[in-house]
Design an enzyme around this catalytic site. Sequence first.
Site, PDB file in Angstrom:
ATOM      1  N   HIS A  10       0.967  -2.330  -6.194  1.00  0.00           N
ATOM      2  CA  HIS A  10      -0.341  -2.468  -5.536  1.00  0.00           C
ATOM      3  C   HIS A  10      -0.943  -1.142  -5.078  1.00  0.00           C
ATOM      4  O   HIS A  10      -2.062  -1.123  -4.577  1.00  0.00           O
ATOM      5  CB  HIS A  10      -0.187  -3.401  -4.332  1.00  0.00           C
ATOM      6  CG  HIS A  10       0.671  -2.789  -3.258  1.00  0.00           C
ATOM      7  ND1 HIS A  10       2.013  -2.545  -3.433  1.00  0.00           N
ATOM      8  CD2 HIS A  10       0.375  -2.338  -2.021  1.00  0.00           C
ATOM      9  CE1 HIS A  10       2.498  -1.979  -2.347  1.00  0.00           C
ATOM     10  NE2 HIS A  10       1.530  -1.842  -1.470  1.00  0.00           N
ATOM     11  N   ASP A  11      -0.187  -0.052  -5.184  1.00  0.00           N
ATOM     12  CA  ASP A  11      -0.697   1.260  -4.768  1.00  0.00           C
ATOM     13  C   ASP A  11      -1.060   2.137  -5.966  1.00  0.00           C
ATOM     14  O   ASP A  11      -1.492   3.278  -5.770  1.00  0.00           O
ATOM     15  CB  ASP A  11       0.384   2.024  -3.973  1.00  0.00           C
ATOM     16  CG  ASP A  11       0.709   1.376  -2.639  1.00  0.00           C
ATOM     17  OD1 ASP A  11      -0.201   0.769  -2.034  1.00  0.00           O
ATOM     18  OD2 ASP A  11       1.866   1.481  -2.201  1.00  0.00           O
ATOM     19  N   ASP A  36       7.947  -8.278   2.623  1.00  0.00           N
ATOM     20  CA  ASP A  36       7.659  -6.865   2.829  1.00  0.00           C
ATOM     21  C   ASP A  36       7.977  -6.546   4.289  1.00  0.00           C
ATOM     22  O   ASP A  36       7.497  -7.230   5.200  1.00  0.00           O
ATOM     23  CB  ASP A  36       6.171  -6.593   2.528  1.00  0.00           C
ATOM     24  CG  ASP A  36       5.959  -5.241   1.879  1.00  0.00           C
ATOM     25  OD1 ASP A  36       6.532  -4.264   2.382  1.00  0.00           O
ATOM     26  OD2 ASP A  36       5.216  -5.172   0.878  1.00  0.00           O
ATOM     27  N   ASP A  71       8.947  -1.038   3.302  1.00  0.00           N
ATOM     28  CA  ASP A  71       7.813  -0.124   3.211  1.00  0.00           C
ATOM     29  C   ASP A  71       8.167   1.274   3.743  1.00  0.00           C
ATOM     30  O   ASP A  71       8.723   1.390   4.839  1.00  0.00           O
ATOM     31  CB  ASP A  71       6.678  -0.725   4.059  1.00  0.00           C
ATOM     32  CG  ASP A  71       5.343  -0.057   3.824  1.00  0.00           C
ATOM     33  OD1 ASP A  71       4.855  -0.126   2.691  1.00  0.00           O
ATOM     34  OD2 ASP A  71       4.789   0.525   4.775  1.00  0.00           O
ATOM     35  N   GLU A 107      11.250   1.532  -0.308  1.00  0.00           N
ATOM     36  CA  GLU A 107      10.225   2.373  -0.929  1.00  0.00           C
ATOM     37  C   GLU A 107      10.481   3.807  -0.471  1.00  0.00           C
ATOM     38  O   GLU A 107      10.325   4.127   0.706  1.00  0.00           O
ATOM     39  CB  GLU A 107       8.827   1.925  -0.497  1.00  0.00           C
ATOM     40  CG  GLU A 107       7.723   2.708  -1.197  1.00  0.00           C
ATOM     41  CD  GLU A 107       6.375   2.657  -0.490  1.00  0.00           C
ATOM     42  OE1 GLU A 107       5.357   2.927  -1.135  1.00  0.00           O
ATOM     43  OE2 GLU A 107       6.333   2.370   0.725  1.00  0.00           O
TER      44      GLU A 107
HETATM   45  C1  GLC Z   1       3.318   1.825   1.488  1.00  0.00           C
HETATM   46  C2  GLC Z   1       2.549   0.652   0.945  1.00  0.00           C
HETATM   47  C3  GLC Z   1       1.075   0.959   1.019  1.00  0.00           C
HETATM   48  C4  GLC Z   1       0.716   1.180   2.466  1.00  0.00           C
HETATM   49  C5  GLC Z   1       1.592   2.236   3.108  1.00  0.00           C
HETATM   50  C6  GLC Z   1       1.493   2.162   4.602  1.00  0.00           C
HETATM   51  O1  GLC Z   1       3.183   2.954   0.690  1.00  0.00           O
HETATM   52  O2  GLC Z   1       2.996   0.328  -0.337  1.00  0.00           O
HETATM   53  O3  GLC Z   1       0.298  -0.055   0.455  1.00  0.00           O
HETATM   54  O4  GLC Z   1      -0.626   1.553   2.567  1.00  0.00           O
HETATM   55  O5  GLC Z   1       2.949   2.078   2.800  1.00  0.00           O
HETATM   56  O6  GLC Z   1       2.101   0.984   5.068  1.00  0.00           O
END
Ligand code: GLC
Length: 526
Positions: A306-307, A98, A194, A236
């Site tokens: 995970h979100d 990540d 991320d 992402e």
């Molecule tokens: C992304 C991650 C999340 C995190 C956010 C800030 O959306 O998937 O878990 O809280 O970024 O890093």
Amino acid sequence: MEQNWWQRTVVYQIYPRSFMDSNGDGVGDLQGIISKLDYLKTLGIGAIWLSPVYKSPMDDNGYDISDYRAIASEFGTMKDMEELISQANKREIKIVMDLVVNHTSDEHHWFIEAKKSKDNKYRDYYVWRDQPNHLKSTFSGTAWEYDKKSQQYYLHLFSKRQPDLNWDNPKVHEEVYDMMNFWIDKGIGGFRMDVIDLIGKEVDKEITGNGSRLHDYLKEMNHATFGGKNLLTVGETWGATPEIAELYSDPVREEVSMVFQFEHITANWPGEKWDAEPISIPAIKEILSKWQGLKHGWNSLFLNNHDLPRLVSNFGNDEKYRVDSAKAFAILLHLMKGTPYIYQGEEIGMTNFPFKDVDQVKDIESLNMRKERLEKGFSNNEIMESIKKVGRDNARTPMQWNDKKNAGFTKGEPWISVNPNYSEVNVYSEINKTDSIFQTYQKLIELRKNNNWIVYGNFELLDTEPNVFAYIRTYEGETYLVVANLSDDLQFLSTSYEIKSSIIGETPQSLSEVLLSPWQAFSVKV
Ligand code: GLC
Ligand code: CA
């Protein structure tokens, strides 16, 4: 015509804190993951996306990094990390790290230095202004925090302990690329990036996603680090449309392999996700089919992470039809064009957690929302209902390995409660039963390895009842049909296709007049 390994593989996401605890401190760790590599090999996946394991004060469970070149002590050591990479590689599993470079932790030495004075060498690594503007934090409230000492505000699009890096500063680029090369040299298989669509932010225009220089930065990053090295890179990107996804993932543009798009996830979020409405299957069908139409780019395929809430709880029926709805979505998604991602526990049909008490909530996003909404006059019950539906902790309860104490996750006290359904829903029982959810995933992964129609075939949506999702894949003169009844009701299906052979699932006798049972799903060659 094999192009890239990541087009034929299935990726498995591990949330290290919740996967497997090896030393009884209640927190998952790297040795825990190593001990489960054979399980993942049996499942058949080719890569692991590892949520952050770097040194971190864990304000956002590791998405707040204080040292990109060190491992969080609760997860293990750099030696454990190297062992994980080599043990995984031995089993032909690549480790995708990540990459969290929109922000760091406030404990990163760059930020500690930056705060010291306006003329500190690291000051410009972050975003400082004399006055805040209207930018909001994803984790509630303003995105600006006042720093008394230097009398300026710094930007944080997430928690105030996650200051945003200043990508207008070329030095930040160099630091990040150096760090990425450090990890590439360790033999990793790629990066999950991320919130990468935020790095081109134009702060004074209050533009965060899809800023005008975003694609230049990604091309530069590609050339400075992973380009030409056959690595998987997935961004992402909450704001991606298919047109934008082509920009990211068209190979001639030399940016990333693919992105995670979220249109199917946010379709039922009217404004804030906390007010999520019921899922509309026709909407999901339309969105996923539209995304199958990418011309030069490549898709990722996922329904949870995970979100997000658990797949069966969010899209399926996690009570009466837990098993059937889990299988239906697996078949539906894994036979589409793109790289599928499985989130830990999805392969055994893990469900949302029955939150009752705020003490059970650990996630900073949910806790900040609760505070904000209590102030706005929402009741505790309303807030708990939202958390139950879409809170991120649903995905973060411990992996359910068996029906023993703490689901076999830890010998100590788990950092977050284990889902009470672990005696029924667990890996041990799944792998020892025939025709389980696990075996459906295992078969789908195997099918992708050996069938070009799944990897490269053309996609066409069939016109059916609104809650039936049926599509055709065609490749080199062969035609395959995939059908899923995404409802608790019987559904009628009529096609003119003739079945040549069964690929997977509960296949009917003929396709001319079929009464599909609730959540029935199958694929056939026609
Ligand atoms: C992304 C991650 C999340 C995190 C956010 C800030 O959306 O998937 O878990 O809280 O970024 O890093
Ligand atoms: Ca541990």
